[in-house]
Design an enzyme around this catalytic site. Structure first.
Site, PDB file in Angstrom:
ATOM      1  N   SER A 168      -5.606  19.510   2.954  1.00 17.28           N
ATOM      2  CA  SER A 168      -5.838  19.288   1.769  1.00 17.28           C
ATOM      3  C   SER A 168      -4.616  18.964   0.583  1.00 17.28           C
ATOM      4  CB  SER A 168      -6.413  20.701   1.002  1.00 17.28           C
ATOM      5  OG  SER A 168      -7.004  20.782  -0.241  1.00 17.28           O
ATOM      6  N   ARG A 238     -11.502  30.585  -9.417  1.00 17.82           N
ATOM      7  CA  ARG A 238     -11.554  30.911  -8.233  1.00 17.82           C
ATOM      8  C   ARG A 238     -12.902  30.789  -7.603  1.00 17.82           C
ATOM      9  NH1 ARG A 238      -8.649  29.672  -3.503  1.00 17.82           N
ATOM     10  NH2 ARG A 238      -9.046  31.058  -1.870  1.00 17.82           N
ATOM     11  N   ASP A 334     -17.241  17.642   4.351  1.00 18.26           N
ATOM     12  CA  ASP A 334     -16.333  17.916   2.979  1.00 18.26           C
ATOM     13  C   ASP A 334     -16.665  17.029   2.220  1.00 18.26           C
ATOM     14  OD1 ASP A 334     -13.987  18.083   1.436  1.00 18.26           O
ATOM     15  OD2 ASP A 334     -12.519  17.835   2.959  1.00 18.26           O
ATOM     16  N   HIS A 367     -14.952  21.683   2.886  1.00 20.07           N
ATOM     17  CA  HIS A 367     -13.397  21.401   3.009  1.00 20.07           C
ATOM     18  C   HIS A 367     -12.795  22.390   3.533  1.00 20.07           C
ATOM     19  CE1 HIS A 367      -9.789  19.862   1.542  1.00 20.07           C
ATOM     20  NE2 HIS A 367      -9.551  21.001   0.549  1.00 20.07           N
ATOM     21  N   ASP A 368     -13.303  23.686   3.682  1.00 21.66           N
ATOM     22  CA  ASP A 368     -12.469  24.889   4.450  1.00 21.66           C
ATOM     23  C   ASP A 368     -12.301  24.627   5.967  1.00 21.66           C
ATOM     24  OD1 ASP A 368     -11.444  26.093   2.316  1.00 21.66           O
ATOM     25  OD2 ASP A 368     -12.768  27.916   2.458  1.00 21.66           O
TER      26      ASP A 368
END
Lengths: 394, 218
Positions: A168, A238, A334, A367-368
């Site tokens: 990232s 967040r 992602d 994405h994680d």
């Protein structure tokens, strides 16, 4: 720390606040004679980077790996976090027998400049005023982060890095390293990254920043001095960002439409659904450990990142003549840093005649995925690292 | 890889002691030492590793299967997960001394465009392919009335990646169409050995199980 800790803060938050100036980490301090020359024109001095190391630097100083952390990560890659007590954020990747094998390599990770875990940033004390920098802190860029890391590595006696790796925003730094200091990078491994932040990603970041700044407790950025904290704003930021790190299928698999601790809707705005409860928890715990202004600064650094623009608009020119070997990795699900972004990097590296490998890992975790248990990712990364190590003779 | 390192996690890792394929050895003879080589459809990287180890080649690969890419990485090779039909367009002109397409052209959607890109990207192109004009194929079709299934062509017609089979003669025709000069050509027999006899094309087209062509731009 000069400012008194706000009474309302939890122990965790106070601990996090302490880390900004006096981290439980190694700290490299750079005096007024060693300013950090920043893209915005500021010569920052004095300044410091907080960092962690794992493994041992060999006699030839050829086995150093720099790990670059993502937006809300920090230098605690492979040790328990001093504030939360949780394991490091990349223990799956860094450690004995892991792809970045600490039995073989000397692994370094530094908190980015602009961060809040001990490297100089908006939560740090401005030595000229004795108060937290707040919005007086100069805007940082990905290139500033990399320049700072380069000075740290020189300080550690490491001129040539065996590898620079990160996911990232960490991957952005990897690409910047390869472009800015090609002679210092033997191997580069950007994961789930891109050479420029997309309009969609800038948009998400802007939503998050507006949430922080809309919180009355943000106090125009001076919340630390005024004993307040924009908890709600940062938590909302967040929560929104966290959704972008996942995928529709992962959310469905993990939560579906299941209720949280009840059998039927309450006909209220309570957290009826598990996904709501989960996101609220993510927001609350994040606020405990992360500085709101730091969040503004680091998201902004990502927004400004456009490696092609730094090289006359042509990404291939960023890598012209490079002798580094690259391994680019992306994930099928992602949508924040989609595979096409990685392919653009690969195309540019090919056009520059660079040695590049690329894998798109099959994963539904979004994405994680780069932070999670993905055996295909480990196998591919290990293959690349071992091959590069053999080529380097270590 | 040196002995003290842990074994790679990838099951398809190089198996030392396995003899190189005969057709790979022939390809290794065709390239000049220390050449820049792109292997399109490089599989598990056996050919690239051979070219690196025997000829000092600076090799790169494109491979569509993820597991194969991981196997290539474990061999220390630079390989991109990609598709020959779409990704060759991204490479600049004259980027390589040789672009190799080993046993892959029959699986591409647009063989002509792939070959044109190969000749653009590389100073030379090397293409090897199963020969659909081989006598056993002819027997299968003419006498048994069936599509061939054998060691060289192991797939049934309804479950095969091979969608563009051609004969050696057909391939010579494509070379003429795209303006490729045939510098060297070989027909390989069932053992992968070149047919050494001085025979005309039509005979090669019957006896060769595989065709191997070294091409350049004319």
């Amino acid at each position: 720390m000069t400012a008194p800790a706000p009474i309302a803060d939890s122990t965790l938050a106070r601990e996090a606040r302490n880390q900004a100036d006096e981290p439980q980490s190694h700290v490299a301090r750079f005096g007024r004679d060693e300013p950090l020359m920043m893209d915005c024109g500021t010569a920052l001095a004095p300044w410091q980077l907080a960092y962690q190391t794992y493994g041992t630097l060999n006699a030839d100083r050829t086995n150093a790996i720099l790990v670059c952390h993502a937006l809300t990560g920090d230098q605690h890659v492979a040790n328990d976090h001093p504030v939360t007590g949780k394991p490091g954020w990349w223990t799956s990747f860094v450690g004995p027998g892991r792809p970045l094998d600490t039995d073989r390599f000397f692994v370094v990770c530094a908190n980015v400049i602009g961060g809040c875990m001990g490297s100089t940033g908006p939560a740090s004390t401005n030595p000229d005023t004795g108060a937290p920098w707040g919005l007086d802190f100069p805007l940082v860029t990905i290139r500033d982060m990399v320049r700072a890391q380069a000075m740290l590595m020189s300080r550690l006696g490491v001129e040539d890095l065996f590898c620079v790796a990160g996911g990232s925003m960490g991957g952005m730094q990897v690409l910047e390293w390869a472009a800015l200091y090609p002679h210092r990078v033997f191997a580069a491994m950007p994961i789930a990254a891109s050479a420029r932040h997309s309009a969609q990603n800038i948009a998400f970041h802007e939503v998050g920043r507006q949430a922080v700044m809309a919180d009355p407790d943000w106090r125009g950025g001076r919340y630390l001095e005024e004993g307040a904290r924009p908890r709600k704003g940062l938590a909302v930021a967040r929560m929104g960002a966290h959704v972008t790190y996942l995928s529709e299928s992962a959310l469905h698999r993990k939560f579906g439409r299941r209720f949280q601790g009840r059998d039927a809707p309450t006909f209220s705005f309570d957290a009826d659904f598990q996904i709501e409860s989960y996101l609220r928890h993510q927001g609350i715990t994040f606020v405990e450990r992360f500085d709101a202004n730091s969040y503004l600064y680091v998201t902004r650094a990502m927004d400004y990142f456009d490696l092609a623009d730094e090289h006359g608009g042509k990404l291939a020119d960023a890598f012209r003549g490079t002798r580094s070997r690259f391994f680019v990795m992306s994930f099928t699900s992602d949508w924040l840093f989609p595979t096409e972004e990685s392919r653009a990097v690969v195309r540019a590296l090919n056009a520059a005649g660079a040695s590049v490998s690329f894998v798109e890992v099959e994963s539904d975790k979004g994405h994680d995925a780069f932070l999670l248990d993905e055996p295909d990712m480990f196998a591919a990364a290990k293959g690349f690292i071992d091959g590069a190590a053999a080529a380097r003779g270590i | 890889m040196t002995a003290h390192q842990p074994p790679p996690l990838v099951s398809a890792a190089p198996a030392p002691g396995v003899a190189p394929r005969k057709d790979h050895l022939l390809l290794a003879e065709l390239v000049t030492p220390s050449a820049r080589i792109l292997d399109v459809g490089c599989g598990d990287g056996a050919l690239l590793a051979l070219l690196r180890d025997r000829t000092g080649a600076d090799g790169r690969g494109i491979e569509i299967e993820r597991d194969n890419v991981a196997a290539c990485l474990a061999r220390g090779l630079s390989v991109i997960q990609g598709d020959a039909d779409t990704d060759l367009a991204d490479y600049p002109d004259d980027a390589f001394d040789y672009v190799i397409l080993s046993q892959t052209i029959q699986a591409t959607r647009r063989p002509r465009e792939v070959l044109e890109h190969m000749l653009r990207i590389g100073k030379r192109a090397i293409v090897s392919f199963p020969n659909f004009g081989h006598w056993r194929v002819r027997v299968d079709i003419a006498l048994r009335g069936r599509m061939p299934v054998n060691e060289t062509m192991p797939y049934t017609w309804f479950d095969t990646p091979n969608i563009h089979f051609c004969t050696i003669r057909d391939f010579v025709g494509l070379c003429e169409i795209v303006g490729a000069r045939v510098e060297r050509a070989y027909a390989l027999d069932g053992r992968g050995e070149p047919v050494r006899l001085p025979l005309p094309w039509w005979a090669w087209n019957i006896l060769g199980e595989q065709g191997v062509f070294l091409l350049s731009r004319s």
